[in-house]
Design a protein around this motif. Structure first.
Motif, PDB file in Angstrom:
ATOM      1  N   VAL A  63       0.732  -1.279  -0.079  1.00 56.90           N
ATOM      2  CA  VAL A  63       0.043  -0.020   0.058  1.00 56.90           C
ATOM      3  C   VAL A  63       0.725   1.393   0.052  1.00 56.90           C
ATOM      4  N   SER A  64       1.908   1.182   0.863  1.00 51.41           N
ATOM      5  CA  SER A  64       2.881   2.510   0.657  1.00 51.41           C
ATOM      6  C   SER A  64       3.711   2.749  -0.439  1.00 51.41           C
ATOM      7  N   VAL A  65       4.011   1.684  -1.003  1.00 51.29           N
ATOM      8  CA  VAL A  65       4.507   1.822  -2.464  1.00 51.29           C
ATOM      9  C   VAL A  65       3.559   2.354  -3.481  1.00 51.29           C
ATOM     10  N   ALA A  66       2.560   1.612  -3.319  1.00 53.76           N
ATOM     11  CA  ALA A  66       1.536   2.360  -4.586  1.00 53.76           C
ATOM     12  C   ALA A  66       1.109   3.615  -4.058  1.00 53.76           C
ATOM     13  N   LYS A  70       1.761   6.895  -6.791  1.00 54.99           N
ATOM     14  CA  LYS A  70       0.654   7.666  -7.078  1.00 54.99           C
ATOM     15  C   LYS A  70       1.116   9.259  -6.830  1.00 54.99           C
ATOM     16  N   CYS A  71       1.659   9.271  -5.599  1.00 54.45           N
ATOM     17  CA  CYS A  71       2.161  10.740  -5.113  1.00 54.45           C
ATOM     18  C   CYS A  71       3.238  11.345  -6.375  1.00 54.45           C
ATOM     19  N   LEU A  72       4.097  10.489  -7.113  1.00 57.04           N
ATOM     20  CA  LEU A  72       4.895  10.664  -8.076  1.00 57.04           C
ATOM     21  C   LEU A  72       4.356  11.095  -9.274  1.00 57.04           C
ATOM     22  N   LEU A  73       3.495  10.254  -9.520  1.00 54.14           N
ATOM     23  CA  LEU A  73       2.895  10.297 -11.070  1.00 54.14           C
ATOM     24  C   LEU A  73       1.627  11.050 -11.015  1.00 54.14           C
ATOM     25  N   HIS A  74       0.736  11.132  -9.922  1.00 57.36           N
ATOM     26  CA  HIS A  74      -0.420  11.826  -9.945  1.00 57.36           C
ATOM     27  C   HIS A  74      -0.662  12.752  -8.825  1.00 57.36           C
ATOM     28  N   LYS A  75       0.318  13.676  -8.806  1.00 57.39           N
ATOM     29  CA  LYS A  75       0.379  14.851  -7.628  1.00 57.39           C
ATOM     30  C   LYS A  75      -0.833  15.471  -7.342  1.00 57.39           C
ATOM     31  N   ASP A  76      -1.747  15.807  -8.562  1.00 56.88           N
ATOM     32  CA  ASP A  76      -2.680  16.775  -8.427  1.00 56.88           C
ATOM     33  C   ASP A  76      -3.706  15.800  -7.907  1.00 56.88           C
TER      34      ASP A  76
END
Length: 323
Positions: A63-66, A70-76
Motif C-alpha cells: 500500500v505504501s509503495v502504491a 501515485k504521489c509521484l505520478l498523480h500529484k494533482d
C-alpha cells in the motif's frame, strides 16, 4: 509531445488509489496486535500473531509503495484528496499505519521499529495540525462531518503504543493529551451531526465504528504511560468504549445488506482496539466477564476482518477497487 506521451503511459487506475486504503493496514495491524496480546493473556499460540504480522507488514509495504508512486505520478490527485472536506482526514491513516507497524515490530523485536515509529510520530503531528487548521480556516459544512474525523485524533493516542523506551514519557504524554482533548471536543460535534442533521451517507456508515476507537485506544495508551496502573480514569475509558460497542452492535440492522465500500475497513481497527482493551482489563482485574467478552470479540473481529479482506481482494482482481 514527449511529455504528453509520458503522461499517457501513467497507470490510469493508480490515480484512483484511495488514501483510505491505509485503513486496511490499520485493520490488519489491529488484528495482529489482538492475537499477540491474546498470546500473553489468553494463551493463544504465538504463531498466529507472527503469521498475521508478516501479512500485515507485506500489505503495509504494498500500500505504501502504491501510494508513493501515485504521489509521484498523480500529484494533482493526491492534492485533491488532501483538500477534500471528507477524504483529507484519511491521511491520518498513513501516520497511524506507521505507528501500528512500529508497535508490531517492537513486540516481535524486529529491527527498525524505532525509525518507523519516529516517522509515524512526525507524520501524526503534521496531520493533526493540518486537519485542525483545515477545519478552522475553511467553511466546513456539518453534513460532511463523519466519525472518520476521529482518525487524525486517534493517531495521537496510538503514539504511546510503541513509543515507550524510544522517547521520554513527557513526549508520549503530549500526544496522549492532544488525543484526549480533541476527542472530547469532536465527540459532541459528531453526535450532534448524527442525531440532528440526517443519517450518515451509506458509504460512510462503517465509520460509526470509529466512535469505539478513541476510548479503547486511549486506555491502552494511558496504561503504557502511567506505569501500567489501572485506576479510575482507565476504568472510565474502558466503560465508555464498552457502551459505544454495545450501542453500535445494537444497531446492527443498519449495516446489513449494504453495498461493499472500501470504507468497510472502518469496522476493523476499532473492534480490534476494543478487543485488546478488553484483554487488558481481564489481565488487570481477572474479572471472568472480561475473559468471555474478549473471546467473543476475538471471534467477531476475526470474522469481520476476514470478510472485509476477502471483499477487498476480490475487487482488486476484478478491477472494481480503482474505478
Amino acid at each position: 509531445m514527449e511529455s504528453e506521451q509520458v503522461l499517457a503511459q501513467k497507470p490510469a487506475k493508480l490515480r484512483n488509489f484511495a488514501v483510505m486504503l491505509f485503513a486496511s493496514v490499520m485493520g490488519l495491524s489491529g488484528l495482529t496486535l489482538m492475537y499477540l496480546r491474546a498470546t500473553n493473556v489468553l494463551g493463544y499460540p504465538k504463531i498466529i500473531g507472527e503469521i498475521l504480522a508478516a501479512i500485515t507488514i507485506l500489505v503495509f509495504a504494498l500500500v505504501s509503495v502504491a501510494f508513493l508512486v501515485k504521489c509521484l505520478l498523480h500529484k494533482d490527485a493526491v492534492l485533491e484528496e488532501l483538500r477534500h472536506q471528507v477524504k483529507s482526514v484519511f491521511f491520518g491513516a498513513i501516520a497511524v499505519s506507521f505507528l501500528l507497524i512500529a508497535t508490531i515490530m517492537g513486540n516481535l523485536a524486529i529491527p527498525g521499529a524505532a525509525a518507523i515509529w519516529w516517522l509515524g510520530a512526525v507524520l501524526e503531528l503534521f496531520v493533526t495540525c493540518y486537519c485542525l487548521g483545515f477545519w478552522i480556516n475553511n467553511d466546513v459544512q456539518l453534513q460532511h462531518a463523519t466519525p472518520a474525523w476521529m482518525i487524525p485524533i486517534v493517531g495521537n493516542l496510538i503514539v504511546p503504543f510503541g513509543g515507550v523506551g524510544i522517547v521520554p514519557i513527557p513526549v508520549l504524554m503530549f500526544f496522549f493529551s492532544v488525543g484526549i482533548f480533541f476527542w472530547l471536543i469532536l465527540l459532541p460535534i459528531l453526535v450532534n451531526r448524527i442525531i440532528f442533521h440526517g443519517p450518515v451517507a451509506e458509504p460512510f456508515l462503517p465509520t460509526l465504528f470509529i466512535l469505539i476507537a478513541p476510548p479503547a485506544a486511549g486506555l491502552i495508551a494511558y496504561l503504557n504511560i502511567n506505569g501500567n496502573n489501572l485506576d479510575f480514569f482507565g476504568n472510565m475509558l474502558f466503560n465508555i468504549a464498552l457502551i459505544f460497542t454495545l450501542l453500535i452492535f445494537s444497531m446492527y440492522k443498519i449495516f446489513l445488506g449494504k453495498k461493499f465500500y472500501i470504507s468497510a475497513w472502518a469496522y476493523t481497527f476499532p473492534l480490534a482496539a476494543m478487543t485488546v482493551a478488553t484483554q487488558v482489563m481481564y489481565a488487570h482485574t481477572q474479572f471472568v466477564f472480561y475473559a468471555y467478552l474478549a473471546q467473543g470479540l476475538i471471534a467477531v473481529t476475526t470474522i469481520i476482518i476476514l470478510w472485509v479482506f476477502y471483499q477487498t481482494i476480490v475487487r482488486v482482481f476484478n478491477g472494481q477497487l480503482f474505478n
